[in-house]
Design a protein around this motif. Structure first.
Motif, mmCIF file in Angstrom:
data_model
loop_
_atom_site.group_PDB
_atom_site.id
_atom_site.type_symbol
_atom_site.label_atom_id
_atom_site.label_comp_id
_atom_site.label_asym_id
_atom_site.label_seq_id
_atom_site.Cartn_x
_atom_site.Cartn_y
_atom_site.Cartn_z
ATOM 1 N N GLY A 7 37.926 -6.844 -75.406
ATOM 2 C CA GLY A 7 37.038 -7.536 -74.711
ATOM 3 C C GLY A 7 35.802 -6.938 -74.932
ATOM 4 N N TYR A 8 35.572 -5.681 -74.920
ATOM 5 C CA TYR A 8 34.053 -4.955 -75.263
ATOM 6 C C TYR A 8 33.732 -5.483 -76.731
ATOM 7 C CZ TYR A 8 31.105 -1.393 -77.283
ATOM 8 O OH TYR A 8 30.163 -0.795 -77.929
ATOM 9 N N LYS A 13 33.303 -3.844 -70.229
ATOM 10 C CA LYS A 13 33.624 -5.099 -69.947
ATOM 11 C C LYS A 13 32.441 -6.337 -70.115
ATOM 12 C CE LYS A 13 37.604 -4.462 -66.736
ATOM 13 N NZ LYS A 13 37.984 -4.629 -65.395
ATOM 14 N N ASP A 62 33.466 1.286 -66.862
ATOM 15 C CA ASP A 62 34.520 0.178 -67.188
ATOM 16 C C ASP A 62 33.541 -1.060 -67.015
ATOM 17 O OD1 ASP A 62 37.066 -1.096 -67.461
ATOM 18 O OD2 ASP A 62 36.561 -1.772 -65.306
ATOM 19 N N ILE A 98 40.663 -3.748 -72.535
ATOM 20 C CA ILE A 98 39.359 -3.370 -72.237
ATOM 21 C C ILE A 98 38.604 -3.323 -73.420
ATOM 22 C CG2 ILE A 98 37.698 -1.819 -71.315
ATOM 23 C CD1 ILE A 98 39.869 -1.235 -68.986
#
Length: 934
Positions: free
Chosen positions: A810-811, A94, A90, A807
């Motif tokens: 955002g990546y 991020k 995670d 998530i």
């Protein structure tokens, strides 16, 4: 302890003694022994953290315990109590990072490239896993099976097996006897070595063996402070050990490897070689000598590859290692009966090296090529940091690379001659062969080197310019000509024509003369052919631009088209299809076959490489005719990047003005793919250890389509290429340990087995949604399919959650910068945007992703993806057995080495009983010999 600045390097110049790294590094060693090296590279936004540990297969000193250095490359991603795997991933996600690791004989290197704002976070989680790695026995056993899966994957490659046998034959005592993977018997026993794994980690993962390299957009003092904050409490180790010393060699050795499937014979000639050094000249001298004598500019390369065409691959390999190792000359021979001849030609050349020194000019050219070759590779932060890591591990010093290149600059012909006389000797010689067919009996009798010693004797085109401070100039010429233009019955013509342009010289120079002329310039001119386009890429330092153009560009505007080159490259193309793709790589074979099945009846219905029958039918006149029609001024898009001057752009346009006018080949239409009706299966029957699987369906979504950002996000969530945090990877590989990885695509990704990012300039008008299940044990193939379909259907029916959506988005918002980080990628993506008629790629993706909603995403997934109508390709040994399981919906089970939660076992039972309803008539078995035949 005080930080020490390594100082700015003097500007590098060809033939000079200046440092090759033009950066100011700051170094510091902490009280616990940890070394820190910080290198501001001048490239904005990104940071690359590389952590080389002086622990490789060399350190596996106990019998029966090989493979553990490589094992921990895997295990280090299993997390800690503070950051279990899902939490660790995670954090990585991020940060928009791409990360991986590799293991070699002497080191294990962990690297992560990410946006600079996340530096503290990355250093914190990395420090935690190095100091607090935590895993239970079940996780250990699962990962050990994944390691076995990697070995099984590599087992299809004859080159890998050849080197494995060579090392096993050459060494009796030293740990270089086994490869990084380890001995197969040790890998198979690894699930029983849980206790020892803890011992190995405790011994070798210690600060005094570790370097933290931080390169990119970074402040050195702040970076060092962060390392001190999170790494200073790591305890220094006390374990002392000695790697066993290999005794002196006594006599030449020969070993043959029988190979179960068709492949051209391999012949390697190896010699004991010195350890890497920045003070002693031996390693640098021997490496330089063999490169000159067996590389692309050598007389022997010209004779065997071009004139006589006895071999289709020929190279040398002298790796730098901590201890004395092996230097090897490698040849792939076209015919078994020529194996002895090729071996003896290599040995005759070796014998001559011991008596005849190289010329001053040849050595000067080689030094220049090596230096410029390194400089041109340093075009992004990750590459700079990675290059540093490959040298830093020797003695944990930034200066090692510069010291080595200064040593190389000091070499003389006498140094190379001395190295030849010391190391190229009968006692240190190891000859290995590999073949499917019998080789001549005389291969087993090695002649002495003494017995073989011979007596001494401006265009109408728009140019996209990407100006930067990089001294390396790179240009791309993208022609609207690809395999979709191949005439029926001449499949492979586009690819062969491009090869003839890039690898067969010009009317002025033969190919060996081109190679020799480009060698001291470290210049290159390469081709890449795909369905819709052929791209030629040139790369040269700006200092050598004018000279380079006079050598490289005539290959395009005035090709040589010699009969001998045509025969050589035609053989090479056919071997690339039948040997490299079909015989030796079932993973890429499955992906390529899926493409051809879905696009059957269209110009996309054959591989870019062609078909065996099509290649056979091509004549040199066909090549000449295709060239005249395809390579015109109206068919080319041009891009150039680096420290480009107006004069350079003008010169390139002037060179292209020699191309004929005209629009080029007719514009292709969008291929009408066939949507599968239910689950349609092709099983390719091949003698292989594992079972490969690819499946998919055609999609109308391409760059510029409103749903492209949505499907890009969906494929990233499901299984981005080589990403271990993705959904399918976690469910199949991580949770169950069934294979080496599971990935998803919405754009074609040729050569995916060999690289982490797709090449640019593979634009297509027809695309697939595709799932790649990397090889599994044959008995698990049916269940692997069921699991993949179950998990995919969950995503289609339920969609992503808000958290998963945010998530992943955002990546991707950050990862697009990583995807286009290199000079080649940035330029290539820009030309692709022209071809697709879209905005610049990173802007297009960030704008599209920012506007995307969860509802839009889930709607696009339901609209375009399916688990009901799919085309599937299996590659397996027992095709009939697999077909029986599929059409009868037989229950599929799996046996785990370690304990698994009851919830998973219950889930496996449900999945293993699910009905796929595959009709017998929807399953076709194809012998491997018939694939891509016509």
């Amino acid at each position: 302890m005080n930080a020490v600045a390594a100082g700015p390097a003097a500007p590098a110049s060809a033939g000079g003694k200046a440092d090759v790294l033009p950066f100011k590094a700051t170094e510091k060693t902490l009280a616990n022994g940890l070394k820190i090296i910080v290198v501001p590279t001048g490239f904005p936004n990104l940071v690359s953290v590389q952590i080389p540990v002086q622990t490789g297969s060399r350190n596996e000193i106990e019998p029966g315990k090989s493979g553990f250095a490589h094992f921990f490359e895997h295990m280090m991603f299993r997390g800690t109590k503070a950051y279990p795997p899902e939490k660790y991933q995670d954090v990585i996600t991020k940060s928009g990072a791409r990360q991986n690791a590799y293991t070699s004989d002497d080191l294990t290197n962990y690297y992560t490239t990410f946006a600079k704002d996340d530096l503290e976070t990355i250093l914190k989680v990395e420090a935690d896993r190095f100091q607090n790695l935590s895993y239970g026995e079940d996780a250990f056993k699962t990962e050990s099976r994944a390691v076995l899966g990697e070995y099984n994957k590599n087992s299809a490659n004859p080159i890998s097996k050849m080197f494995e046998v060579q090392r096993d034959t050459a060494y009796t005592t030293h740990t270089y006897k086994h490869t990084t993977m380890g001995f197969i018997k040790d890998i198979e026993d690894m699930p029983n070595q849980y206790a020892y794994s803890k011992v190995f980690f405790d011994r070798w993962y210690r600060p005094e063996r570790t370097t933290v390299i931080i390169a990119g957009d970074v402040d050195p003092q702040k970076a060092i402070a962060l390392v001190e904050k999170y790494w200073s409490k790591w305890q220094k180790g006390s374990y002392k050990s000695e790697v066993p010393v290999e005794p002196a060699a006594r006599g030449a050795l020969y070993k043959h490897v029988p190979w179960p499937t068709q492949t051209p014979p391999l012949v390697t000639v190896g010699f004991r070689a010195p350890a890497f050094s920045t003070t002693a000249k031996d390693h640098a001298a021997l490496s330089m000598l063999l490169s000159l004598s067996f590389g692309r500019t050598s007389p022997l390369y010209k004779r065997l590859m071009q004139d006589e065409q006895k071999v289709d691959q020929f190279s040398d390999y002298t790796p730098g290692r901590v201890d004395a190792n092996l230097a090897t000359i490698i040849a792939r021979v076209k015919k078994p009966e020529d194996a002895v001849y090729v071996r003896d030609q290599i040995l005759q050349t070796v014998a001559q090296l011991r008596t005849v020194p190289v010329t001053e000019q040849a050595l000067a050219d080689a030094k220049s090529a090596q230096k410029y070759g390194l400089i041109r590779s340093l075009d992004n932060t990750e590459q700079i940091a990675g290059t540093l890591a490959s040298y830093v591990h020797y003695n944990r010093s930034y200066g090692t690379l510069n010291q080595f290149y200064r040593l190389t600059d000091s070499l003389t012909p006498a140094d190379l001659l001395a190295a030849a006389r010391k190391y190229l000797v009968d006692d240190g010689m190891i000859v290995t062969t590999l073949s499917n067919q019998a080789l001549p009996e005389s291969m087993a009798t090695l002649p002495s080197l003494a017995s073989l010693a011979a007596p001494a004797a401006e265009a109408k085109v728009d140019v996209l310019v990407q100006k930067s401070a990089l001294p390396q100039i790179r240009f791309k010429l993208l022609f609207a000509a690809g395999s979709a233009h191949d005439p029926k019955g001449k499949e492979g013509l586009a690819a062969l024509t491009a090869m003839m342009v890039a690898s067969a010289g010009s009317s002025e120079r033969k190919t060996d003369e081109v190679t020799k002329a480009l060698f001291p310039l470290a210049g290159s001119f390469t081709e890449q052919t795909d369905k819709e386009m052929t791209t030629f890429t040139g790369s040269i330092h700006k200092d050598n631009w004018k000279q380079y153009l006079t050598v490289a560009m005539p290959q395009l505007v005035s090709p040589g088209f010699r009969e001998e080159d045509f025969r050589r490259l035609k053989d090479s193309l056919k071997n690339a299809l039948l040997v490299d793709l079909k015989d030796n790589n079932e993973e890429e074979l499955g992906k390529e076959r899926l493409q051809t099945n879905v696009f059957a009846g269209t110009p996309y219905a054959h591989p870019v490489l062609g078909t065996a029958k099509g290649i056979d039918a091509i004549t040199l006149d066909d090549v000449k005719d295709f060239y005249k029609k395809a390579y015109t001024q109206g068919a080319v898009r041009v891009g150039i990047s680096g420290d480009v001057s107006d004069d350079m752009t003008a010169a390139l346009k002037q060179a292209l003005a020699k191309l004929p006018a005209g629009a080029g080949l007719p514009v292709t239409t969008v291929p009408v793919a066939r949507m599968p009706n239910g689950l349609e299966v092709e099983i390719i029957e091949k003698n292989t250890r594992a079972t490969a699987l690819s499946f998919g369906l055609p999609i109308e979504v391409r760059r510029g389509h409103p749903d492209f950002p949505a499907l890009w996000l969906a494929k990233t969530f499901l299984g981005e290429h080589r990403a271990s945090n993705a959904y399918l990877y976690q469910r199949i590989r991580e949770l169950r340990g069934m294979n080496y990885g599971d990935y998803t695509y919405i754009e074609a990704f040729p050569r995916g087995m060999f690289q982490f990012f797709p090449n640019p300039n593979v634009g297509r008008k027809g695309q697939l949604f595709e799932v790649w299940i990397r090889p599994v044990a044959p008995e698990n193939a049916h269940l692997a399919l069921r699991i993949a379909l179950t998990e995919l259907d969950k995503v289609i029916q339920q969609g992503l959650t808000e958290q998963q959506f945010e998530i992943t988005r955002g990546y991707l918002m950050k990862n697009v910068f990583v995807m286009t980080a290199t000079q080649d990628q940035y330029l290539g993506y820009a030309l692709d945007s022209q071809w697709y008629g879209t905005p610049e790629f990173t802007k297009m993706m960030r704008d599209g992703l920012s506007k995307l909603t969860l509802a839009d995403l889930n709607a696009a997934i339901k609209k375009h993806l399916s688990t009901k109508n799919l085309s599937l390709v299996f590659i397996t040994k027992d095709a009939a057995g697999l077909k029986e399981k599929l059409v009868t919906d037989a229950v599929s089970t799996i046996k785990y080495d370690g304990n698994k939660p009851q919830s998973l076992l219950d889930e496996d039972k449900v999945i293993g009983s699910m009905k796929l309803n595959i009709k017998p008539e929807a399953v076709k078995i194809t012998p491997a010999s018939a694939v891509f035949a016509e």
